[in-house]
Write an enzyme that holds these catalytic residues in place. Structure first.
Site, PDB file in Angstrom:
ATOM      1  N   ASN A 155      15.455  18.245   4.055  1.00 18.55           N
ATOM      2  CA  ASN A 155      14.206  17.646   4.527  1.00 18.55           C
ATOM      3  C   ASN A 155      13.952  16.240   3.979  1.00 18.55           C
ATOM      4  OD1 ASN A 155      13.838  18.934   2.013  1.00 18.55           O
ATOM      5  ND2 ASN A 155      11.639  19.157   2.351  1.00 18.55           N
ATOM      6  N   GLU A 173      13.342  24.032  -7.521  1.00 15.10           N
ATOM      7  CA  GLU A 173      12.188  23.590  -6.737  1.00 15.10           C
ATOM      8  C   GLU A 173      12.226  24.362  -5.421  1.00 15.10           C
ATOM      9  OE1 GLU A 173       9.897  21.741  -7.915  1.00 15.10           O
ATOM     10  OE2 GLU A 173      10.901  21.054  -9.723  1.00 15.10           O
ATOM     11  N   CYS A 186       8.081  20.649   1.341  1.00 14.97           N
ATOM     12  CA  CYS A 186       7.744  21.766   0.450  1.00 14.97           C
ATOM     13  C   CYS A 186       6.248  21.870   0.187  1.00 14.97           C
ATOM     14  CB  CYS A 186       8.494  21.626  -0.879  1.00 14.97           C
ATOM     15  SG  CYS A 186      10.283  21.794  -0.713  1.00 14.97           S
TER      16      CYS A 186
END
Length: 483
Positions: free
Chosen positions: A161, A257, A291
């Site tokens: 992303n 993460e 995210c």
């Protein structure tokens, strides 16, 4: 060196090991998520080639560890300079491989430049502290201090992303701290990583310090995680994969993460007009594949109707289409499978109390930006990570109720609150179970020097260059007995 974008997106792409292009046995086509056209042939590494890259990084670790801080900083500064010169090329590569609209790709490149700049600065700030040993009766006559040393070989596994800036968040601090890296970029977005690796070679990074190994996660990723020569694994991606990495990593240090379904609270005293554009960006930039994308909104009943009306109207004005068009705001998700998954989640709302205010359909293969109101918590669009241009807006009667709903999640990355009440802002900052509370802004806010990470299934450890350097170094204590 890369001459232009077409050279990187129309030819066979090799592995980069020990500063050299290495050709594997197998390749796989890389296709545009938007058009479906083939844009490159990507090298598929096997376990042996991955281990070769790890061995090269292991052998180069002492060279990097002994490199003076000023030299590491110079290399990173040179990368900053080169990337500034090639910013338009870099943005086009991101857009071609990921279908990220070019306006957002350009913003990502600008952030990447800043990230490497921060890394260059932090390379000069790695220090320890002195310890007052005489504070203990047994410490009289002794003097001590700590130093931070490179951890060694870092295995970095990055997502699609933000294929350039999230690589920078792993490669930048690793080099700043004097480590070597084996980088496995996401299968859909390897071109950004290869582009950056070439810039590092041009900037003078020693051969073997940064190795890029493309290929299947189950082969390349597992080989990196399980190899004893790798001292740390840093991963950004899904919770399921992250949990698997942690279980395989043994005593290796890991920074994970992972996912989220980030939420925003809108208090009753909030002026709605100024926050609409921020909410649009938070929910729909990069097709919601962020995210900390804004996925849940809890609006006070006094402003709920106004917010839904204005948010929906603004969403309907967003341009959908070709990601290379500078006016496009929404383009294709990373794969058709992802679009089908999210459509299934949206269709799950049928027969429930939820209402689709706008969107919910495919237009020329692109998922329209979607707003769902009055969604029950148990619906997937609410309780799981959508990673798509989908946002749920629900009505609450108080900030306390909203905080309870925000915390009713397996995730805890970031949350935001708009309020004019200092009391409510302070209460939210204390009670929200997340890694970061953003007051009077969306949870999607991030600048690249801040400590970034979550709690619960959103991960472990922190990124942000200074904090990543701490993760990527080991503290050593030195004690002198001078009595």
């Amino acid at each position: 060196m890369i001459k232009n974008v077409s050279e990187l997106t129309s030819t066979k792409q090799f592995l980069l090991i020990n500063g050299q292009k290495v050709e594997p046995t197998n390749y796989a086509p890389l296709r545009s998520p938007y058009s479906g056209e083939e844009i490159a042939q990507i090298a598929m590494a096997d376990k042996e080639l991955t281990k070769e890259a790890i061995g090269v990084a292991y052998n180069a670790r002492k060279v990097m560890a002994k490199m003076p801080a000023y030299k590491r900083a110079e290399i990173l500064e040179k990368v900053v300079s080169l990337l500034k010169e090639k910013a338009d090329e870099a943005a086009e590569i991101i857009t071609r491989e990921s279908a990220k609209p070019i306006m957002f790709s350009k913003a990502e490149v600008a952030r990447t430049i800043e990230t490497y700049k921060f890394a260059a600065e932090e390379a000069k700030r790695i220090h320890g502290e002195t310890i007052p040993f005489d504070a203990a009766t047994g410490g009289v006559g002794r003097f001590g201090y700590t130093v931070r040393e490179p951890i060694g070989v870092i295995g970095a596994i990055t997502p699609f992303n933000f294929p350039m800036n999230l690589v920078a968040h792993k490669v930048g601090p690793a080099i700043a701290a004097g480590n070597t890296i084996v980088l496995k970029p996401a299968s859909q977005t390897p071109l950004s990583a290869l582009f950056i690796a070439e810039l590092f070679l041009e900037a003078g990074l020693p051969a073997g310090a940064l190795n890029v190994v493309t290929g299947p996660g189950g082969i390349v990723g597992d080989a990196i995680v399980e190899d004893d020569r790798v001292n740390m694994v840093t991963f950004t991606g899904s919770p399921g994969v992250g949990i698997g990495i942690r279980s395989k990593a043994g005593l290796k240090k890991t920074t994970l993460e992972l996912g989220s379904n980030s939420a925003l609270i809108i208090d009753k005293d909030t002026d709605i007009d100024p926050i609409i554009d921020r909410c649009i960006m938070g929910a729909f930039s990069n097709q919601g594949q962020v995210c900390i994308s804004l996925q849940r909104v809890y609006a006070h009943e006094e402003v709920y109707e106004e917010f839904v009306s204005k948010f929906t109207a603004a969403t309907k004005r967003l341009k959908i289409g070709d990601p290379l068009d500078p006016e496009t705001y929404i383009s294709a998700l990373i794969s058709k499978g992802e679009a089908e998954r999210v459509l299934g989640w949206i269709n799950e709302t049928e027969g429930s109390t939820a209402t689709i205010a706008t969107g919910g359909k495919l237009t020329d293969g692109i998922l329209e930006p979607t707003i769902i109101t009055d969604a029950d918590h148990d619906l997937k669009v609410s309780c799981q990570e959508a990673f798509a241009p989908v946002v749920v807006v629900n009505k609450v009667s108080s900030v306390e109720e909203a905080i309870k709903e925000v915390n009713n999640s397996r995730f805890g990355l970031q949350a935001g609150i708009y309020t004019n009440s200092v009391k409510n802002a302070l209460f939210a900052s204390q009670e929200l179970q997340v890694g970061g509370v953003i007051i009077n802004d969306i949870p999607t806010f991030r600048v690249d020097q801040m400590p970034y990470g979550g709690v619960k299934e959103s991960g472990t450890g922190r990124e942000g260059i200074k904090y990543a350097v701490e993760e990527m170094t080991e503290m050593k204590l030195i004690v002198w007995n001078y009595s």
